[in-house]
Design an enzyme around this catalytic site. Structure first.
Site, short mmCIF file in Angstrom:
data_model
loop_
_atom_site.label_atom_id
_atom_site.label_comp_id
_atom_site.label_asym_id
_atom_site.label_seq_id
_atom_site.Cartn_x
_atom_site.Cartn_y
_atom_site.Cartn_z
N GLY A 67 0.82 -1.23 -0.05
CA GLY A 67 -0.10 0.00 -0.07
C GLY A 67 0.98 1.37 0.04
O GLY A 67 0.46 2.31 -0.69
N CYS A 68 2.02 1.25 0.72
CA CYS A 68 2.91 2.51 0.61
C CYS A 68 3.65 2.65 -0.38
O CYS A 68 3.54 4.03 -0.86
CB CYS A 68 3.84 2.29 1.76
SG CYS A 68 3.06 1.96 3.50
N ASN A 69 3.89 1.64 -1.45
CA ASN A 69 4.69 1.76 -2.61
C ASN A 69 3.54 2.53 -3.53
O ASN A 69 3.90 3.38 -4.16
CB ASN A 69 4.85 0.43 -3.02
CG ASN A 69 6.01 -0.33 -2.36
OD1 ASN A 69 6.63 0.29 -1.51
ND2 ASN A 69 6.06 -1.60 -2.64
N ALA A 72 2.90 6.39 -2.27
CA ALA A 72 4.36 7.04 -2.68
C ALA A 72 4.41 7.37 -4.18
O ALA A 72 4.53 8.61 -4.52
CB ALA A 72 5.39 6.37 -2.18
#
Length: 192
Positions: A67-69, A72
């Site tokens: 999710g963070c990828n 970002a």
């Protein structure tokens, strides 16, 4: 089946809504920390960033996780739209600055466009009334490396130059988080 269940639990854990997070109208806690842009570390100050306009302060669990990828990458793809609305962006996680130097320069994620800041102790996240969870033994990132740090819940704050929170966004997908943050800063720009 056990791996699928574990992955589902992690996904649910990191997408829980911000229940106790600071809300619109609250004063955003000032912070100074090491940050990275395009693989280069520097000292970041929220107070200094606010002198240029609104700041999107987005907390995320960890660099190099699914999710963070996505989040970002989506922020990096839309950085010009945020800048056109007069806003800057800083991502904050409990990652080390060394890890963030890699993440910020990675063309698949921050692409050298997005500032990411280290909150290794979780102190900044806690000052925003976010839940910080301990590291989970055996958890690996999308590159197969061990994750040896805690995690803050995924929540975004749009902070206006007077230091107040205009909006708090949590409990949505990483892409929706970026879309909602962009809508807020564009709304602030039209109010000028």
């Amino acid at each position: 089946m056990k791996k699928l269940l574990t992955a589902g639990l992690f996904a649910a854990l990191f997408s829980l809504p911000a229940l106790a997070a600071l809300d619109a109208g609250d004063v955003a806690p000032e912070f100074r920390t090491q940050a990275s842009l395009a693989g280069k570390a520097f000292d970041f100050s929220l107070k200094d960033a606010l002198k240029k306009g609104p700041v999107v302060v987005y907390f995320y669990p960890s660099a190099y996780t699914n999710g963070c990828n996505i989040q970002a990458h989506t922020f990096a793809e839309n950085i010009d739209k945020f800048a056109a609305a007069g806003a800057s962006i800083v991502g904050v996680s409990l990652d080390s600055i060394a890890r963030l130097n890699k993440f910020s320069a990675d063309p698949d994620y921050c692409a050298g466009k997005l500032v990411v800041a280290s909150d290794a102790s979780g102190k900044i996240a806690k000052s925003y009334a976010l839940t910080v969870r301990d590291a989970v033994a055996g958890r690996k990132d999308s590159k197969g490396e061990d994750l040896d740090h805690g995690f803050a819940e995924r929540t975004t704050f749009i902070v206006t130059p007077d230091g107040k929170i205009a909006a708090t966004i949590g409990g949505v997908t990483p892409t929706a988080n970026v879309e909602q943050a962009l809508a807020v800063v564009q709304g602030l720009a039209t109010k000028k």
